[in-house]
Design a protein around this motif. Sequence first.
Motif, PDB file in Angstrom:
ATOM      1  N   CYS A 150       0.809  -1.222   0.000  1.00  0.00           N
ATOM      2  CA  CYS A 150       0.000   0.000   0.000  1.00  0.00           C
ATOM      3  C   CYS A 150       0.845   1.277   0.000  1.00  0.00           C
ATOM      4  O   CYS A 150       0.474   2.275  -0.613  1.00  0.00           O
ATOM      5  CB  CYS A 150      -0.956   0.008   1.184  1.00  0.00           C
ATOM      6  SG  CYS A 150      -0.266  -0.581   2.727  1.00  0.00           S
ATOM      7  N   SER A 151       1.983   1.257   0.664  1.00  0.00           N
ATOM      8  CA  SER A 151       2.801   2.477   0.686  1.00  0.00           C
ATOM      9  C   SER A 151       3.458   2.708  -0.676  1.00  0.00           C
ATOM     10  O   SER A 151       3.689   3.853  -1.069  1.00  0.00           O
ATOM     11  CB  SER A 151       3.844   2.411   1.799  1.00  0.00           C
ATOM     12  OG  SER A 151       4.547   1.203   1.752  1.00  0.00           O
ATOM     13  N   THR A 152       3.732   1.630  -1.420  1.00  0.00           N
ATOM     14  CA  THR A 152       4.263   1.783  -2.779  1.00  0.00           C
ATOM     15  C   THR A 152       3.188   2.359  -3.701  1.00  0.00           C
ATOM     16  O   THR A 152       3.444   3.286  -4.478  1.00  0.00           O
ATOM     17  CB  THR A 152       4.739   0.426  -3.333  1.00  0.00           C
ATOM     18  OG1 THR A 152       5.576  -0.216  -2.384  1.00  0.00           O
ATOM     19  CG2 THR A 152       5.471   0.599  -4.648  1.00  0.00           C
ATOM     20  N   GLN A 177       2.209   6.055   8.161  1.00  0.00           N
ATOM     21  CA  GLN A 177       1.288   4.999   7.744  1.00  0.00           C
ATOM     22  C   GLN A 177       0.268   4.672   8.829  1.00  0.00           C
ATOM     23  O   GLN A 177       0.589   4.595  10.007  1.00  0.00           O
ATOM     24  CB  GLN A 177       2.085   3.737   7.380  1.00  0.00           C
ATOM     25  CG  GLN A 177       3.028   3.971   6.226  1.00  0.00           C
ATOM     26  CD  GLN A 177       3.790   2.739   5.791  1.00  0.00           C
ATOM     27  OE1 GLN A 177       4.935   2.852   5.367  1.00  0.00           O
ATOM     28  NE2 GLN A 177       3.169   1.569   5.885  1.00  0.00           N
ATOM     29  N   ALA A 178      -0.963   4.438   8.347  1.00  0.00           N
ATOM     30  CA  ALA A 178      -2.073   4.152   9.254  1.00  0.00           C
ATOM     31  C   ALA A 178      -1.945   2.766   9.888  1.00  0.00           C
ATOM     32  O   ALA A 178      -1.337   1.865   9.309  1.00  0.00           O
ATOM     33  CB  ALA A 178      -3.389   4.248   8.487  1.00  0.00           C
ATOM     34  N   VAL A 179      -2.566   2.613  11.040  1.00  0.00           N
ATOM     35  CA  VAL A 179      -2.445   1.335  11.751  1.00  0.00           C
ATOM     36  C   VAL A 179      -3.183   0.189  11.065  1.00  0.00           C
ATOM     37  O   VAL A 179      -2.825  -0.973  11.262  1.00  0.00           O
ATOM     38  CB  VAL A 179      -2.921   1.445  13.217  1.00  0.00           C
ATOM     39  CG1 VAL A 179      -1.954   2.247  14.039  1.00  0.00           C
ATOM     40  CG2 VAL A 179      -4.302   2.019  13.299  1.00  0.00           C
ATOM     41  N   SER A 180      -4.192   0.471  10.232  1.00  0.00           N
ATOM     42  CA  SER A 180      -4.881  -0.647   9.573  1.00  0.00           C
ATOM     43  C   SER A 180      -3.938  -1.400   8.644  1.00  0.00           C
ATOM     44  O   SER A 180      -4.211  -2.549   8.300  1.00  0.00           O
ATOM     45  CB  SER A 180      -6.120  -0.165   8.813  1.00  0.00           C
ATOM     46  OG  SER A 180      -5.756   0.802   7.849  1.00  0.00           O
ATOM     47  N   GLY A 181      -2.807  -0.790   8.256  1.00  0.00           N
ATOM     48  CA  GLY A 181      -1.809  -1.495   7.456  1.00  0.00           C
ATOM     49  C   GLY A 181      -1.218  -2.681   8.192  1.00  0.00           C
ATOM     50  O   GLY A 181      -0.685  -3.606   7.582  1.00  0.00           O
ATOM     51  N   ALA A 182      -1.319  -2.649   9.512  1.00  0.00           N
ATOM     52  CA  ALA A 182      -0.780  -3.753  10.309  1.00  0.00           C
ATOM     53  C   ALA A 182      -1.851  -4.792  10.627  1.00  0.00           C
ATOM     54  O   ALA A 182      -1.627  -5.684  11.446  1.00  0.00           O
ATOM     55  CB  ALA A 182      -0.172  -3.218  11.596  1.00  0.00           C
TER      56      ALA A 182
END
Length: 345
Positions: A150-152, A177-182
């Motif tokens: 997602c960050s790419t 980056q948001a926590v939902s990425g984890a």
Amino acid sequence: MSHTVGILGATGAVGQRLVQLLDPHPEFDLVALTASDDSAGKSYREAAKWRLDFAIPDAVAEMTVRRTDADDIPDDVDLLFSSLPSSVGERVEPGLCEAGYVVSSNSSNDRTADDVPLVVPEVNADHIDLLEVQRDERGWDGALVKNPNCSTITMVPTLAALDRAFELDAVRVSTLQAVSGAGYDGVSSMEIIDNAIPHIGGEEQKMESEARKLLGGFDGAAVSWHDADVAASCNRIPTLDGHLENVWADLGEDVTTEDAADALREFPSLDLPSSPDPLIHVFEEPDRPQPRLDRMRGDGMAVTAGGFRETSGGVQYNCLAHNTLRGAAGASVLNGELLADSGYI
Ligand code: 11C
């Protein structure tokens, strides 16, 4: 034409976003949900700890969750969307491709493999034809296509726009980056607010390698990775959804902020159901208090950019996108639409 589709890893944070995007979808008919063995046999309502702020679609709630084995997935499924953890994906996905399934995967395994197309359709749709090479080399009836991290995804459309208008020599990027990425663990950690977390394991390397593969050329046989020098620093902030990134792009020439903004604004979208138009929303105000929901522009599939400043030989700016929609589930669905449009399903 409608295609029957299923989800690998339907109960997780991205799996739930896939359910959201696929029920309903104009081209896809969701018929199969899979998850880990301990969820198999349960109803989706029972197996999924539903975290989105609306009810599970009725038709999906009562579907029985299946195992990820080829034997447990209906033969007539045309396409599987995968949001499996990478350690599971690397084991399960190749077996399903061998069994004849076409898999559009968000899982991080195999993204940089030579014969696996890594695709953001608006940026490098032509790379999808790497599947011809993949089928020749692996002897699969099925196929495996990946979307990036997602960050790419958040920065790559903006970099592609600058590369086409000027020439991209180097990129420095720092993320918030948001926590939902984890995943669920990350969302739970919202209980610990007021906590910015430096370093996110492995994220920097993914941004550096995936961006160069996505921006590279394709000659019908292989992808030649872009030779831009990409360096990332990745950090977590206590917001639920939406990755914000500060980018320094070295273009080898002085560029006005207006020309840089125009390049992003004019970057074309595609005529696919999930591709937003415009793809990149550009704001040029020097001081712009952010409305809360920039992440939801284009139904969560657009990128927002702004904060342009001239640098020596390039430009600095920021960009933001919804990490679990544009950056994950929506990216996989978009690749599914490209697979359909290109005749691979
Ligand atoms: C994060 N970007 O925010 C990660 C999550 O490679 O798809 C997605 C990891 C990946 O922590």
